[in-house]
Design a protein around this motif. Structure first.
Motif, mmCIF file in Angstrom:
data_model
loop_
_atom_site.group_PDB
_atom_site.id
_atom_site.type_symbol
_atom_site.label_atom_id
_atom_site.label_comp_id
_atom_site.label_asym_id
_atom_site.label_seq_id
_atom_site.Cartn_x
_atom_site.Cartn_y
_atom_site.Cartn_z
ATOM 1 N N MET A 164 34.190 66.223 37.024
ATOM 2 C CA MET A 164 33.569 67.227 36.147
ATOM 3 C C MET A 164 32.077 66.925 36.011
ATOM 4 N N ASP A 165 31.241 67.967 36.204
ATOM 5 C CA ASP A 165 29.797 67.777 36.057
ATOM 6 C C ASP A 165 29.457 67.568 34.591
ATOM 7 N N SER A 166 28.522 66.664 34.354
ATOM 8 C CA SER A 166 28.157 66.353 32.974
ATOM 9 C C SER A 166 27.004 67.224 32.486
ATOM 10 N N THR A 167 27.085 67.625 31.217
ATOM 11 C CA THR A 167 25.924 68.262 30.572
ATOM 12 C C THR A 167 25.515 67.420 29.366
ATOM 13 N N ALA A 168 25.878 66.126 29.398
ATOM 14 C CA ALA A 168 25.601 65.256 28.245
ATOM 15 C C ALA A 168 24.108 65.187 27.934
ATOM 16 N N ARG A 169 23.270 65.287 28.974
ATOM 17 C CA ARG A 169 21.836 65.183 28.693
ATOM 18 C C ARG A 169 21.323 66.414 27.938
ATOM 19 N N GLU A 221 40.760 64.218 34.502
ATOM 20 C CA GLU A 221 39.504 64.929 34.166
ATOM 21 C C GLU A 221 38.305 64.083 34.604
ATOM 22 N N GLU A 222 38.398 62.786 34.329
ATOM 23 C CA GLU A 222 37.271 61.885 34.637
ATOM 24 C C GLU A 222 36.932 61.916 36.131
ATOM 25 N N ILE A 223 37.955 61.985 36.980
ATOM 26 C CA ILE A 223 37.669 61.977 38.423
ATOM 27 C C ILE A 223 37.641 63.400 38.997
ATOM 28 N N GLY A 249 29.378 67.180 26.389
ATOM 29 C CA GLY A 249 28.983 67.443 27.774
ATOM 30 C C GLY A 249 29.804 66.783 28.857
ATOM 31 N N TRP A 250 30.850 66.037 28.472
ATOM 32 C CA TRP A 250 31.670 65.438 29.531
ATOM 33 C C TRP A 250 33.099 65.331 29.040
ATOM 34 N N VAL A 251 33.902 64.547 29.722
ATOM 35 C CA VAL A 251 35.343 64.505 29.470
ATOM 36 C C VAL A 251 35.682 64.029 28.061
ATOM 37 N N TYR A 252 34.988 62.990 27.608
ATOM 38 C CA TYR A 252 35.303 62.384 26.322
ATOM 39 C C TYR A 252 34.319 62.901 25.273
ATOM 40 N N SER A 253 34.727 62.795 24.015
ATOM 41 C CA SER A 253 33.835 63.312 22.968
ATOM 42 C C SER A 253 34.046 62.507 21.690
ATOM 43 N N ALA A 293 28.462 54.284 28.951
ATOM 44 C CA ALA A 293 28.936 53.165 29.778
ATOM 45 C C ALA A 293 29.370 53.651 31.160
ATOM 46 N N LEU A 294 29.973 54.828 31.236
ATOM 47 C CA LEU A 294 30.496 55.304 32.521
ATOM 48 C C LEU A 294 29.466 56.111 33.314
ATOM 49 N N LEU A 295 28.611 56.864 32.612
ATOM 50 C CA LEU A 295 27.642 57.714 33.335
ATOM 51 C C LEU A 295 26.217 57.169 33.302
ATOM 52 N N GLY A 296 25.963 56.199 32.428
ATOM 53 C CA GLY A 296 24.609 55.631 32.347
ATOM 54 C C GLY A 296 23.812 56.227 31.203
#
Ligand code: SF4
Length: 476
Positions: free
Chosen positions: A1-6, A116-118, A336-340, A350-353
């Motif tokens: 899943m593409d991240s939109t965390a930023r 979801e993570e992968i 923006g990603w799998v976990y919230s 920790a996982l995406l930087g």
């Protein structure tokens, strides 16, 4: 899943402006937290169980290699196979290889956050294999092509009307005028739609709530029974799990189970709890011909030696999300990603930087409710502070925040200067506040005053009052 965390800040603004999301989140505020509290009150030894569950996972993290190897030995003895995967790509390729080897065209899936993570669904689709989510919430968001917004209730952001609309758009073979205004009607329709896929799928993919080293089993808890159909009906069962899911014994698994359901949904126990230990044995009435466990690291082993190690005790119950004022205001998609929620704000960097997730550790008031309800007693606020310190050291915080913190550190380290500056400032703010005793606008605090007033300081500072009372006490 593409991240939109930023883009957390934009995501959060969008979430705050959405009336349907806000209505859905308002229901969450009462439901899960109340049920968890009642479940905990019904069990006098709940706090002792939390300590015991925490100790089990701590022990596992101290001996992770030992228990993982024991688990692999047991799975092999049971006739299954363990696949060690360093990262998401290795895990995706491993799963695709298995699916291709057995000629899979349809894969049923029960809910798995590691899936979801992968981003396994996208990968299978790109390679001509049809993944079908069978958990009701996951099925709904798969139809809408959305990520989950909660780790145990993936479609919690949707109203009943939105789900009905999704079904009408997707199930075009059904009569458009059918009634879909009751949850039972939606459930019946999803069940009827999924039944043929359960019966024809070549491969079933599940997650694992726990992996038991002693028996080589994986434990699955659900309330819908979909995981049982997913792992018993197809010819091949693939379990996707991250390495920290291991517990030493069956007895340990039952201890963790007793806090898991109570913390997650407020149930004493989930409706279905299944233990799968390998492929069908001679004489078994059902079960798969092949059993594979895809064990994913994806950066977790690296965390063992860091100040973020405690997050590896997480059992994904969702209690920290349900009690977090920030999650309850913006929902899961904002992260923006799998976990919230608090666990996501610790795990995602920790996982995406930190370059991707620099906003998330600041998405917390540090009120401490998450830690107080976490069944594994994970010190989430401490780790959020540790991320903030690291972001500051890496110069990933904004220039204004950096200057502000440097000025604060300089003054706070000099008590005399601190007193000289704060006493007149507090007095001046108190005088300027007027009769309303609050400010609607303040320089440099626009982020605060945009949505709420800033209360005026009342009276003198603590240090001034202390000095005055001290003088009073020492008078002859
Ligand atoms: S951090 Fe704790 S409360 Fe949050 S999901 Fe994990 S185990 Fe549950």
């Amino acid at each position: 899943m593409d991240s939109t965390a930023r883009r957390f800040e934009d995501n959060a603004r969008t979430a705050l402006d959405s009336p349907t999301l806000q209505a859905a989140l308002a229901k969450l505020a009462d439901g899960f937290p109340r049920r968890r509290r009642e479940a905990a009150e019904r069990l006098p030894e709940f706090e002792e169980l939390r300590d015991a569950a925490r100790a089990i996972k701590e022990h596992v993290l101290d001996h992770l290699d030992l228990y993982l190897e024991t688990f692999e030995r047991r799975v092999t003895e049971n006739g299954g196979e363990v696949h060690w995967c360093r990262d998401a790509q290795e895990a995706r390729e491993t799963i695709l290889d298995i699916c291709r080897r057995v000629g899979a065209r349809t894969v049923t899936k029960s809910k798995t956050m590691i899936g979801e993570e992968i981003a396994i669904n996208d990968y299978l689709e790109e390679n001509g294999i049809r993944p079908v989510e069978t958990d009701l919430g996951e099925y709904i968001i798969q139809l809408r092509r959305e990520p989950p917004s909660h780790i145990i209730a993936p479609a919690i952001h949707l109203s009943l009307g939105e789900v009905a609309e999704t079904f009408r758009k997707s199930h075009t073979h059904l009569a458009p005028e059918r009634a879909l205004n009751e949850p039972d009607a939606l459930l019946a329709e999803a069940r009827a739609k999924l039944r043929p896929d359960f019966l024809t799928a070549d491969v079933g993919i599940t997650g694992a709530n726990m992996l038991i080293a002693e028996t080589g089993s994986n434990v699955l808890v659900t309330n819908e029974g979909n995981a049982d159909l997913t792992h018993t009906l197809p010819r091949v069962h693939i379990v996707i799990a991250s390495i920290e899911k291991i517990v030493p014994t069956l007895e340990d698994a039952t201890t963790v189970l007793r806090v898991l359901a109570r913390s997650a949904t407020g149930q004493d126990v989930t409706v279905y709890t299944s233990f799968c230990s390998g492929p069908r044995r001679p004489g078994d009435p059902d079960g798969p011909d092949e059993y594979h466990v895809v064990l994913l690291d994806n950066g977790r082993a690296r965390l063992l030696e860091t100040e973020f190690r405690d997050i590896l005790r997480c059992i994904r119950c969702g209690a920290c999300l349900n009690h977090c004022p920030v999650y309850r205001a913006v929902g899961g998609h904002a992260y923006g990603w799998v976990y919230s929620g608090p666990m996501g704000a610790v795990l995602i960097p920790a996982l995406l930087g930190t370059h991707e997730a620099r906003h998330l550790p600041n998405a917390s008031t540090l009120c401490g409710r998450c830690e107080s309800v976490c069944p594994m007693r994970i010190p989430l606020p401490r780790m959020l502070r540790a991320w903030r310190e690291r972001l500051h050291r890496e110069r990933r915080t904004g220039w204004l925040a950096r200057i502000g913190l440097a000025a604060w550190a300089f003054v706070a380290a000099r008590p005399r200067l601190y007193r000289r500056l704060t006493a007149p400032l507090v007095r001046a703010l108190g005088n300027l506040a007027g009769a309303r005793r609050r400010f609607r606008v303040l320089p440099f605090l626009g982020g605060w005053t945009a949505t709420r007033d800033f209360p005026a300081p009342e009276g003198e500072t603590f240090m001034t009052l202390w000095a005055e009372s001290d003088r009073g006490r020492t008078k002859p």
